[in-house]
Scaffold this active site. Structure first.
Site, PDB file in Angstrom:
ATOM      1  N   ARG A   1      27.633  21.120  -0.440  1.00  0.00           N
ATOM      2  CA  ARG A   1      28.597  22.207  -0.121  1.00  0.00           C
ATOM      3  C   ARG A   1      28.381  22.548   1.240  1.00  0.00           C
ATOM      4  NH1 ARG A   1      32.824  25.481  -1.142  1.00  0.00           N
ATOM      5  NH2 ARG A   1      32.269  27.705  -1.389  1.00  0.00           N
TER       6      ARG A   1
ATOM      7  N   THR B   1      23.941  34.237 -11.852  1.00  0.00           N
ATOM      8  CA  THR B   1      22.947  34.991 -12.891  1.00  0.00           C
ATOM      9  C   THR B   1      23.225  34.637 -14.149  1.00  0.00           C
ATOM     10  OG1 THR B   1      23.925  37.043 -12.544  1.00  0.00           O
ATOM     11  CG2 THR B   1      21.656  36.810 -11.414  1.00  0.00           C
TER      12      THR B   1
ATOM     13  N   CYS C   1      31.243  36.325 -15.400  1.00  0.00           N
ATOM     14  CA  CYS C   1      31.136  37.688 -15.234  1.00  0.00           C
ATOM     15  C   CYS C   1      31.242  38.250 -16.964  1.00  0.00           C
ATOM     16  CB  CYS C   1      31.889  38.361 -14.265  1.00  0.00           C
ATOM     17  SG  CYS C   1      31.527  38.352 -12.736  1.00  0.00           S
TER      18      CYS C   1
END
Length: 428
Positions: free
Chosen positions: A37, A91, A266
């Site tokens: 990355r 997360t 999310c």
């Protein structure tokens, strides 16, 4: 007076746009543990397609300095000169839908090794209320040997990135901020206020800011679950759900949600963080988990509806070929994290169906690595018994989808209602 150096930990969909915006005004160190990355970004390319090459190259600098610009690295020692540390790591949840704070803990350990007196650590990753001060700060203290709210301070400013959205970009969305002391909170707020043109909202505590973030997506999840359930009911009645929603939407306060799969990093994840914390306090959340169960089962529902339509046309199910259009979790975006499209694929395979996946937005290598599924990035015409339009990429809306089937009795199922009414044999 030199500008403070800002370190952004995690250069994904959240961290990279934030780092670029800060780099237009401050010296920024962008850190990511993936060397691939880092190499890609140093070359001026962003695989997430959130940042254009011109925009990225305009802020890149090859080494650390006190001048505005972005220095990208995978060497944690390069973080030592920062004054502010902003954590933007994922997360996720584990296979049992329990919060997985491993990336957050590792990021905290990395920062703890270079933390200095007077530094401020700001978390943006979605967490349950209390995670910053109860889970992350103890790691910072243990690794650094410094004392919280005496030697260093913390803040929380929940990310509000919408992948693929070129209108509601990071600076155009109002930012919630908070800090571990009134003084730290003001510094955090001033930092974000310097780049967020939409303004900021200073919450009275870190827990308030954490709770605000986790309910934003929980609210959306519940509303989508409601219209998904409506779709199931109206399908049994032979009523077009989207027509019902259009009619109901003429009332000024009717909320405009539509049925579909709920994935991504999310909406399909955050409710589990709130539920976990609620259960630790002895409360079992009914509505939140009911919405999650319903949305998590939509892939199975879609697969069964398609199979019913195939049977109605006398298609032999075992060995039938089905084309899935779209594997990303949302339209016009390469993000495949927590995509629920795979639920449809796995369910169809349970019926013995052979499935092809076509998505020009997705990276085939990432799909194979994450889900062990082959994804085509070019059109594959075949004798398909069914085609399912799952993701409403703009490209698919202009595609002659029926021409891909090479048979007139192919079942066309439209999950997103992206096709004109009557073009599809079935839709949510």
């Amino acid at each position: 007076m030199n500008s403070p150096i800002i370190a952004v930990i995690g250069l994904g969909y959240v961290g990279m746009p934030l780092a670029v915006e800060f780099a237009k005004k401050y010296p920024v160190i962008g850190f990511d543990i993936k060397q691939e990355r880092v190499n890609e970004l140093q070359a001026g390319r962003d695989a997430t397609m959130e940042i254009s090459s011109d925009n990225l190259r305009s802020v890149l600098r090859s080494r650390q300095s006190n001048e505005a610009g972005l220095f990208v690295t995978s060497n944690s020692n390069d973080l030592a000169s920062a004054k502010y540390y902003i954590v933007t790591v994922p997360t996720p949840t584990d296979k049992n839908n329990r919060p997985d704070l491993t990336p957050l803990m590792k990021a905290s350990e990395t920062i703890g090794k270079v933390l200095k007196p007077g530094d401020i650590v700001i978390y943006e990753s979605t967490v349950y209320p209390g995670a910053t001060e109860e889970d992350c700060v103890p790691v910072l203290e243990r690794v650094s040997g410094l004392t919280f709210n005496k030697d260093f301070f913390a803040g929380y400013s929940p990310e509000r990135i919408n992948p693929g959205d070129k209108e509601h970009t990071v600076t155009k969305i109002k930012k919630v901020t908070s800090g571990s002391t009134p003084e730290a909170a003001e510094k955090v707020d001033q930092l974000y206020r310097s780049i967020i043109t939409a303004g900021t909202h200073l919450a009275s505590s870190i827990k308030i800011a954490e709770a605000a973030k986790v309910i934003e997506n929980s609210q959306r999840d519940i509303n989508i679950a409601f219209v998904n359930e409506l779709a199931m009911i109206f399908n049994l009645m032979g009523i077009d759900t989207l027509e019902v929603l259009a009619a109901a939407g003429t009332k000024w306060n009717f909320l405009p949600f539509t049925p579909g799969l709920v994935g991504g990093h999310c909406i399909g994840v955050d409710p589990y963080y709130l539920a976990q914390k609620a259960q630790e306090y002895g409360y079992h959340p009914e509505i939140i988990l009911a919405g999650r169960r319903l949305n998590d089962n939509m892939g199975k529902y879609v697969a069964s509806e398609v199979v019913k339509l195939m049977i109605a046309r006398d298609h032999k199910i075992k060995g039938a070929k089905v084309l899935i259009l779209g594997i990303t979790f949302k339209e016009n975006c390469p993000d495949i994290r927590n995509t629920r499209v795979v639920d449809i694929v796995h369910e169809l395979k349970q019926y013995g169906v052979a499935v092809d996946i076509y998505d020009p937005w997705a990276h085939s290598e990432e799909v194979m690595h994450a889900y062990h599924l082959k994804c085509f990035t070019s059109i594959n015409r075949s004798n398909y018994e069914a085609i399912i339009l799952v993701v409403a990429h703009d490209l698919f809306k202009t595609l002659d989808i029926r021409a891909l089937a090479e048979r007139e009795d192919c079942v066309l199922y439209d999950i997103k209602g992206a096709l004109p009414a009557g073009d599809a044999d079935g839709r949510l």
